[in-house]
Design an enzyme around this catalytic site. Structure first.
Site, short mmCIF file in Angstrom:
data_model
loop_
_atom_site.label_atom_id
_atom_site.label_comp_id
_atom_site.label_asym_id
_atom_site.label_seq_id
_atom_site.Cartn_x
_atom_site.Cartn_y
_atom_site.Cartn_z
N ASP A 88 0.81 -1.30 0.11
CA ASP A 88 0.03 -0.07 0.12
C ASP A 88 0.94 1.13 0.07
O ASP A 88 2.17 1.10 0.00
CB ASP A 88 -0.91 -0.14 1.12
CG ASP A 88 -2.45 0.87 0.86
OD1 ASP A 88 -2.25 1.73 0.35
OD2 ASP A 88 -3.32 0.24 0.83
N HIS A 107 -3.08 3.22 -4.56
CA HIS A 107 -2.54 2.66 -3.20
C HIS A 107 -0.95 2.03 -3.89
O HIS A 107 -0.52 1.16 -3.12
CB HIS A 107 -3.32 1.37 -2.60
CG HIS A 107 -4.50 2.10 -2.08
ND1 HIS A 107 -4.48 2.71 -0.72
CD2 HIS A 107 -5.82 2.15 -2.75
CE1 HIS A 107 -5.85 3.01 -0.45
NE2 HIS A 107 -6.37 2.74 -1.62
N GLU A 164 -10.16 3.10 -4.76
CA GLU A 164 -9.68 4.25 -4.57
C GLU A 164 -8.57 4.82 -5.50
O GLU A 164 -7.19 4.99 -4.89
CB GLU A 164 -9.31 4.35 -3.04
CG GLU A 164 -10.49 4.04 -2.21
CD GLU A 164 -10.17 4.01 -0.49
OE1 GLU A 164 -10.93 4.35 0.24
OE2 GLU A 164 -9.03 3.45 -0.32
#
Ligand code: ACM
Ligand code: ZN
Length: 547
Positions: A195, A269, A333
């Site tokens: 991440d 990410h 995201e």
């Protein structure tokens, strides 16, 4: 008053109906009989076509029994007889088992390691709790009540996500997590190991991913919404898994019938990877491994073929390490702002002839392009792609499985398109959310409120789904993100006992999922956790019982 009387009567009925068998998740069918079986020093017999892994499971159980009771239990291959018989039965479904406890012998029938292991887990839950102590315990009556159990799971996919990118816990913690998953018959550990804040899996072709990408120079103190203070302390030195360690964890999980599904979260990410290899980003950087939480605007540049090479190289090593059918490529995201400004990404959009439609921008379709390429590669390795529900935006890759986290709508949309789905809506199944309303008395958490009863109440089928669509719901998962969780004690506190509630959502047929019965069993479950050395959140149940 009448209401109080009625609830007392119901409570007594519930207690007497379920006095002995308190297994969580509760089995499909339980018949309790008179009498008991004495466990100390009994033989364990493997009968029929028991495979090597199952044989190892029988040996492990024999060792646990010997240690706990202080009397040696031997393993014998051959015919059924006095003792605990592990009988291979090819007519049984993959994870199903039958467990008959009589006064002279215990018969377990199953057709796979999983079926046998779930039977062992049920048996252990019926034994004195000291079986979980991992040592000899004196003055225990080593008996188990006679019963007949016929059992099989509702869903084949019963998952838990652990995030080790934000905080790293290490091998022993992950083994402890696998041990407690096994108790509740979960069979998929979704391992989030990359991440923005840290890259934690060794990739031989890109050594800087771990050498550089595992370390952030400092970490935000307090909550993202309220704090601008950083601790000034580097985090992550040596906090990553070598490929040998990964293989050890995969093997450890396999002995229990648990698959490990790795997640390489892309194309967003990815800031830790961008820091290690800035050419992977649209601007070329410089970047730094992120020191705070949230969603970074810096993502992989999809306009450059070198980025695609990177993705496929990483997935190649990941496939070498993880035998799992499913490989998770994230997809959540991913802000599109950098792509909108990037000449490479815009050129790629032109080359591909991508056009925005009334719902999605061209950049959304650019993400669909990278997901489809990852899927094509995984297919050549005999694997299937899972992505978060954002992969529905644009065009869903043809064989993708969707993990529905922003509620159940993504899952509903995906099953309508004929895709497989795993439900993990944050409103019910985000274990990083507070479990009590008295938030000022709890350790700092990300927010939200998911008490144990909320977790328990989740039903993955919705009224709108047709029977065919329901077939595409592979199962249910809970997610434990670790932005605010820095150590194992806190990890366990957030996981337990909500994990046990989750397991009934995953395992029990709707008619067997009874909150009052679960609540009556859960003291025993807490007892198991504490005997095994875990740190459950007990007060959340005290609140429930007082209601
Ligand atoms: C997620 O919680 N971003 C999948
Ligand atoms: Zn770009």
């Amino acid at each position: 008053m009448r209401k109080i009387f009625l609830s007392c009567v119901l409570a007594v009925m519930a207690v007497s109906a379920y006095a002995k068998v308190t297994i969580v998740p509760y089995p499909q069918q339980v018949v309790e009989n008179e009498g008991s079986y004495k466990l100390a020093g009994v033989s364990l017999r493997s009968v029929g076509a028991i495979d090597e892994r199952t044989q190892a499971l029988v040996e492990r159980f024999a060792a646990e029994l010997s240690q706990a009771t202080g009397k040696s239990s031997k393993v014998i291959k051959g015919k059924a007889g006095k003792g605990i018989n592990f009988i291979y039965d090819q007519t049984m479904a993959e994870e199903a088992y039958v467990l008959n406890v009589g006064t002279k012998s215990i018969d377990i029938k199953a057709s796979s390691l999983r079926g046998f292991n779930w039977a062992v887990q049920s048996l252990k839950q019926m034994m004195p709790v000291e079986i979980y102590a991992g040592k000899a315990v004196e003055d225990v009556e080593w008996t188990v009540g006679c019963c007949q159990i016929t059992d099989a799971p509702r869903f084949g996919y019963r998952g838990l996500l652990i995030d080790e990118a934000r905080h790293f816990f290490g091998m022993e913690t992950i083994k402890d997590v696998l041990d407690v998953m096994e108790i509740h018959k979960l069979n998929k550990l979704h391992w989030h190991i990359t991440d923005d804040q840290g890259w934690r899996i060794e990739i031989k072709k890109y050594p800087l991913l771990t050498q550089v990408g595992s370390i952030r120079k400092e970490t935000l103190v307090g909550h993202l919404r309220r704090s601008t203070v950083y601790d000034g302390t580097p985090y992550g030195e040596g906090m990553w898994y070598t490929q040998d360690q990964i293989r050890e964890i995969v093997e450890y999980a396999a002995t229990k019938g648990i698959d490990i599904i790795p997640e390489i979260d892309l194309p967003g990410h990815m800031q830790a990877a961008l820091t290690a290899y800035p050419y992977l980003g649209c601007t070329g950087g410089p970047y730094e491994v992120w020191t705070k939480w949230g969603v970074s605007k810096d993502v992989l540049c999809i306009g450059k073929e070198t980025t695609m090479e990177f993705i496929l190289d990483v997935l190649s090593e990941v496939c070498d390490l993880f035998p799992s059918k499913f490989i998770h490529i994230g997809g959540d995201e991913c802000p599109k702002v950098k792509w909108a400004e990037c000449p490479h990404c815009q050129q790629k959009i032109l080359e591909l002839g991508i056009k925005a439609d009334e719902k999605h921008s061209a950049e959304h379709f650019l993400q669909s392009y990278v997901t489809a390429r990852a899927e094509q590669y995984l297919a050549t390795r005999g694997r299937r792609l899972i992505g978060w529900d954002e992969i529905l935006e644009g065009e869903l890759a043809p064989d993708a499985t969707v993990m529905s986290w922003r509620g159940t709508k993504g899952g509903e949309a995906a099953v309508k398109l004929g895709h497989d789905v795993i439900m993990t809506p944050y409103q019910y199944l985000y274990l990083d959310y507070y479990q009590s309303k008295e938030q000022d008395k709890e350790p700092l958490a990300i927010g939200g409120y998911v008490p144990v009863e909320k977790c328990y109440s989740f039903e993955p089928f919705t009224d709108e789904m047709t029977p065919e669509q329901k077939e595409h719901i592979l199962g249910v998962q809970a997610n434990l993100w670790t932005e605010y969780i820095g150590d194992q004690d806190y990890l366990e506190y957030m996981l337990l006992p909500r994990l046990s509630a989750l397991s009934e959502v995953q395992w029990c047929a709707p008619e067997n999922k009874i909150w009052e019965r679960y609540l009556d069993s859960v003291d025993e479950v807490i007892n198991i956790y504490e005997t095994a050395g875990y740190n459950p959140a007990k007060h959340v149940l005290a609140v429930q019982k007082a209601k």
